[in-house]
Motif scaffolding. Structure first.
Motif, PDB file in Angstrom:
ATOM      1  N   GLN A   1       8.172 -21.341  -6.621  1.00 29.26           N
ATOM      2  CA  GLN A   1       9.496 -21.002  -6.706  1.00 29.26           C
ATOM      3  C   GLN A   1      10.106 -20.994  -5.185  1.00 29.26           C
ATOM      4  OE1 GLN A   1      10.395 -19.752  -9.250  1.00 29.26           O
ATOM      5  NE2 GLN A   1       8.591 -20.356 -10.551  1.00 29.26           N
ATOM      6  N   LEU A   2      11.023 -22.766  -5.702  1.00 31.61           N
ATOM      7  CA  LEU A   2      11.725 -22.534  -3.676  1.00 31.61           C
ATOM      8  C   LEU A   2      11.978 -21.803  -3.234  1.00 31.61           C
ATOM      9  CD1 LEU A   2      11.527 -25.208  -2.285  1.00 31.61           C
ATOM     10  CD2 LEU A   2      13.449 -26.524  -3.512  1.00 31.61           C
ATOM     11  N   PRO A   3      13.862 -21.602  -3.979  1.00 35.95           N
ATOM     12  CA  PRO A   3      14.102 -20.592  -3.304  1.00 35.95           C
ATOM     13  C   PRO A   3      13.456 -19.194  -2.795  1.00 35.95           C
ATOM     14  CG  PRO A   3      15.340 -21.176  -6.096  1.00 35.95           C
ATOM     15  CD  PRO A   3      13.551 -21.748  -5.680  1.00 35.95           C
ATOM     16  N   ASP A   4      12.207 -18.824  -3.534  1.00 42.66           N
ATOM     17  CA  ASP A   4      11.589 -17.699  -2.984  1.00 42.66           C
ATOM     18  C   ASP A   4      11.625 -17.746  -2.013  1.00 42.66           C
ATOM     19  OD1 ASP A   4      10.384 -15.407  -3.076  1.00 42.66           O
ATOM     20  OD2 ASP A   4       8.657 -15.993  -3.596  1.00 42.66           O
ATOM     21  N   PHE A   5      10.208 -18.785  -1.501  1.00 42.75           N
ATOM     22  CA  PHE A   5      10.273 -19.381  -0.393  1.00 42.75           C
ATOM     23  C   PHE A   5      10.672 -19.765   0.576  1.00 42.75           C
ATOM     24  CE2 PHE A   5       8.147 -22.733   2.328  1.00 42.75           C
ATOM     25  CZ  PHE A   5       7.089 -22.309   2.082  1.00 42.75           C
ATOM     26  N   LEU A   6      12.060 -20.503   0.384  1.00 41.96           N
ATOM     27  CA  LEU A   6      12.765 -20.722   1.603  1.00 41.96           C
ATOM     28  C   LEU A   6      13.486 -19.617   2.216  1.00 41.96           C
ATOM     29  CD1 LEU A   6      14.627 -23.558  -0.285  1.00 41.96           C
ATOM     30  CD2 LEU A   6      13.033 -23.431   1.940  1.00 41.96           C
ATOM     31  N   SER A   7      13.685 -18.359   0.815  1.00 43.20           N
ATOM     32  CA  SER A   7      14.336 -16.788   1.510  1.00 43.20           C
ATOM     33  C   SER A   7      13.217 -16.996   2.341  1.00 43.20           C
ATOM     34  CB  SER A   7      14.400 -16.398  -0.097  1.00 43.20           C
ATOM     35  OG  SER A   7      14.289 -14.811   0.021  1.00 43.20           O
ATOM     36  N   LEU A   8      11.363 -16.543   2.275  1.00 41.71           N
ATOM     37  CA  LEU A   8      10.989 -16.574   3.401  1.00 41.71           C
ATOM     38  C   LEU A   8      10.999 -16.928   4.417  1.00 41.71           C
ATOM     39  CD1 LEU A   8       8.251 -14.613   3.399  1.00 41.71           C
ATOM     40  CD2 LEU A   8       7.341 -16.369   2.284  1.00 41.71           C
TER      41      LEU A   8
ATOM     42  N   ASP B   1      -1.603 -20.059  -4.141  1.00 33.22           N
ATOM     43  CA  ASP B   1      -0.589 -19.644  -3.401  1.00 33.22           C
ATOM     44  C   ASP B   1      -0.925 -19.556  -2.368  1.00 33.22           C
ATOM     45  OD1 ASP B   1      -1.022 -17.749  -3.511  1.00 33.22           O
ATOM     46  OD2 ASP B   1      -0.131 -16.570  -4.004  1.00 33.22           O
ATOM     47  N   GLU B   2      -1.238 -20.747  -2.187  1.00 31.05           N
ATOM     48  CA  GLU B   2      -2.040 -20.238  -0.196  1.00 31.05           C
ATOM     49  C   GLU B   2      -1.181 -20.660   0.745  1.00 31.05           C
ATOM     50  OE1 GLU B   2      -5.184 -19.893   2.432  1.00 31.05           O
ATOM     51  OE2 GLU B   2      -5.073 -19.698  -0.008  1.00 31.05           O
ATOM     52  N   LYS B   3      -0.187 -21.671   0.673  1.00 32.92           N
ATOM     53  CA  LYS B   3       1.082 -22.232   1.068  1.00 32.92           C
ATOM     54  C   LYS B   3       1.952 -20.382   1.418  1.00 32.92           C
ATOM     55  CE  LYS B   3       3.993 -25.332   2.816  1.00 32.92           C
ATOM     56  NZ  LYS B   3       4.772 -26.639   2.591  1.00 32.92           N
ATOM     57  N   ARG B   4       2.472 -20.234   0.375  1.00 27.85           N
ATOM     58  CA  ARG B   4       3.150 -18.507   0.138  1.00 27.85           C
ATOM     59  C   ARG B   4       2.449 -17.779   1.251  1.00 27.85           C
ATOM     60  NH1 ARG B   4       5.346 -14.182  -0.913  1.00 27.85           N
ATOM     61  NH2 ARG B   4       7.355 -13.990  -1.201  1.00 27.85           N
ATOM     62  N   GLN B   5       0.892 -17.748   0.761  1.00 29.96           N
ATOM     63  CA  GLN B   5       0.562 -16.311   1.719  1.00 29.96           C
ATOM     64  C   GLN B   5       0.672 -16.347   2.886  1.00 29.96           C
ATOM     65  OE1 GLN B   5      -3.056 -15.478  -0.592  1.00 29.96           O
ATOM     66  NE2 GLN B   5      -2.280 -16.385  -2.544  1.00 29.96           N
ATOM     67  N   ILE B   6       0.239 -17.434   3.606  1.00 30.29           N
ATOM     68  CA  ILE B   6       0.761 -17.721   5.108  1.00 30.29           C
ATOM     69  C   ILE B   6       1.578 -17.673   5.651  1.00 30.29           C
ATOM     70  CG2 ILE B   6      -1.606 -18.904   5.842  1.00 30.29           C
ATOM     71  CD1 ILE B   6      -0.083 -21.118   5.787  1.00 30.29           C
ATOM     72  N   ASN B   7       2.443 -18.030   4.380  1.00 35.63           N
ATOM     73  CA  ASN B   7       4.159 -17.693   5.852  1.00 35.63           C
ATOM     74  C   ASN B   7       4.428 -16.036   5.303  1.00 35.63           C
ATOM     75  OD1 ASN B   7       5.664 -19.932   6.581  1.00 35.63           O
ATOM     76  ND2 ASN B   7       4.537 -20.493   5.144  1.00 35.63           N
ATOM     77  N   GLN B   8       3.893 -15.315   4.280  1.00 37.82           N
ATOM     78  CA  GLN B   8       3.511 -14.210   3.732  1.00 37.82           C
ATOM     79  C   GLN B   8       3.400 -12.861   5.093  1.00 37.82           C
ATOM     80  OE1 GLN B   8       5.881 -12.855   1.421  1.00 37.82           O
ATOM     81  NE2 GLN B   8       5.767 -10.462   2.976  1.00 37.82           N
ATOM     82  N   LEU B   9       2.048 -13.550   4.831  1.00 40.24           N
ATOM     83  CA  LEU B   9       1.112 -13.183   6.582  1.00 40.24           C
ATOM     84  C   LEU B   9       2.440 -13.277   7.938  1.00 40.24           C
ATOM     85  CD1 LEU B   9      -1.252 -11.874   7.765  1.00 40.24           C
ATOM     86  CD2 LEU B   9      -1.878 -15.087   8.410  1.00 40.24           C
ATOM     87  N   LEU B  10       3.148 -14.418   8.056  1.00 42.85           N
ATOM     88  CA  LEU B  10       3.862 -14.362   9.339  1.00 42.85           C
ATOM     89  C   LEU B  10       5.162 -13.130   9.345  1.00 42.85           C
ATOM     90  CD1 LEU B  10       5.178 -15.754  12.264  1.00 42.85           C
ATOM     91  CD2 LEU B  10       6.255 -17.167  10.198  1.00 42.85           C
TER      92      LEU B  10
ATOM     93  N   TYR C   1      12.706 -16.924  10.438  1.00 42.80           N
ATOM     94  CA  TYR C   1      13.411 -17.168  11.112  1.00 42.80           C
ATOM     95  C   TYR C   1      14.137 -16.042  11.660  1.00 42.80           C
ATOM     96  CZ  TYR C   1      16.572 -20.249  13.847  1.00 42.80           C
ATOM     97  OH  TYR C   1      17.183 -21.163  14.657  1.00 42.80           O
ATOM     98  N   ALA C   2      14.901 -15.740  10.770  1.00 42.78           N
ATOM     99  CA  ALA C   2      15.762 -14.450  11.705  1.00 42.78           C
ATOM    100  C   ALA C   2      15.104 -13.251  12.331  1.00 42.78           C
ATOM    101  CB  ALA C   2      16.566 -13.760  10.416  1.00 42.78           C
TER     102      ALA C   2
ATOM    103  N   HIS D   1      16.125 -25.340  13.458  1.00 38.20           N
ATOM    104  CA  HIS D   1      17.302 -24.502  13.429  1.00 38.20           C
ATOM    105  C   HIS D   1      18.607 -24.741  12.866  1.00 38.20           C
ATOM    106  CE1 HIS D   1      14.673 -23.249  17.045  1.00 38.20           C
ATOM    107  NE2 HIS D   1      15.096 -24.277  17.103  1.00 38.20           N
ATOM    108  N   ASP D   2      18.600 -26.457  12.531  1.00 33.60           N
ATOM    109  CA  ASP D   2      19.676 -26.426  11.626  1.00 33.60           C
ATOM    110  C   ASP D   2      20.025 -25.891  10.087  1.00 33.60           C
ATOM    111  OD1 ASP D   2      17.186 -27.685  10.624  1.00 33.60           O
ATOM    112  OD2 ASP D   2      18.623 -29.867  10.447  1.00 33.60           O
ATOM    113  N   ALA D   3      18.299 -25.335   9.677  1.00 34.76           N
ATOM    114  CA  ALA D   3      18.103 -25.213   8.502  1.00 34.76           C
ATOM    115  C   ALA D   3      18.349 -23.620   8.536  1.00 34.76           C
ATOM    116  CB  ALA D   3      17.471 -25.484   7.435  1.00 34.76           C
ATOM    117  N   GLN D   4      17.785 -22.860   9.723  1.00 33.12           N
ATOM    118  CA  GLN D   4      17.389 -21.748  10.200  1.00 33.12           C
ATOM    119  C   GLN D   4      16.288 -20.916   8.920  1.00 33.12           C
ATOM    120  OE1 GLN D   4      21.480 -19.446  10.109  1.00 33.12           O
ATOM    121  NE2 GLN D   4      21.867 -19.992  12.105  1.00 33.12           N
ATOM    122  N   LEU D   5      15.422 -21.795   8.859  1.00 36.91           N
ATOM    123  CA  LEU D   5      14.416 -21.607   8.917  1.00 36.91           C
ATOM    124  C   LEU D   5      12.399 -22.182   9.720  1.00 36.91           C
ATOM    125  CD1 LEU D   5      14.053 -24.100   5.495  1.00 36.91           C
ATOM    126  CD2 LEU D   5      14.160 -21.645   5.480  1.00 36.91           C
ATOM    127  N   ALA D   6      11.808 -21.568   9.815  1.00 37.89           N
ATOM    128  CA  ALA D   6      10.345 -20.576   9.527  1.00 37.89           C
ATOM    129  C   ALA D   6       9.739 -20.470   9.007  1.00 37.89           C
ATOM    130  CB  ALA D   6      10.628 -19.910  10.939  1.00 37.89           C
TER     131      ALA D   6
END
Length: 153
Positions: A12-19, A123-132, A24-25, A92-97
């Motif tokens: 779910q791209l919107p969910d991933f980008l929100s994460l 969903d490995e990619k989402r899980q590692i970003n959730q770990l962060l 980033y914040a 920095h331009d998109a304010q994403l990490a």
């Protein structure tokens, strides 16, 4: 009895980008006001958990950080032991990490078939970003301490 195929994971791209936006914040709370490649600082969560943040690359629109657990009191059990660490790319331009490396694994696919030879979760990619995200929440909740120091070259 009706047999159906198990549903395949759909990113779910919107969910991933929100994460990634939230990461980033939160990460910006840990960063010094001005930083450049070669800068590093430590965050002490508690006496046993110290993390080192290092700026690996710094460009006008992106920064790459390494976050690594440093445990000087822990003996290394084997030569295959990998210190828990991950690299985070800040846009920095998109304010994403986004996490781009964990331990020895780089470049994560948005979706993996399951089962697979590496035993990656669908969903490995989402899980590692959730770990962060969870780590950053812990830093904020524990009242992190950060001290900037120049890397010796």
């Amino acid at each position: 009895m009706l047999m159906t195929k198990p549903r395949q994971y759909q990113p779910q791209l919107p969910d991933f980008l929100s994460l990634c936006e939230r990461n980033y914040a939160r990460l910006n709370r840990l960063l010094p006001a001005h930083f450049a490649a070669g800068l590093q600082w430590h965050i002490a969560i508690n006496p046993q958990q110290h993390y080192q943040l290092s700026v690996l690359e710094c460009g006008p629109f992106t920064t790459r950080l390494q976050i690594e657990l440093i445990a000087p009191d822990q003996p290394v059990l084997s030569s295959n032991f990998v210190t828990p660490s991950f690299d985070v790319q800040l846009y920095h331009d998109a304010q994403l990490a986004e996490v781009v490396r964990v331990a020895r694994q780089r470049k994560f696919a948005a979706r993996y078939p399951y089962p697979n030879p590496q035993m990656m979760q669908p969903d490995e990619k989402r899980q590692i970003n959730q770990l962060l995200s969870d780590w950053l929440k812990l830093c904020v909740a524990q009242g992190y301490s950060a001290a900037a120091v120049e890397l010796k070259q």
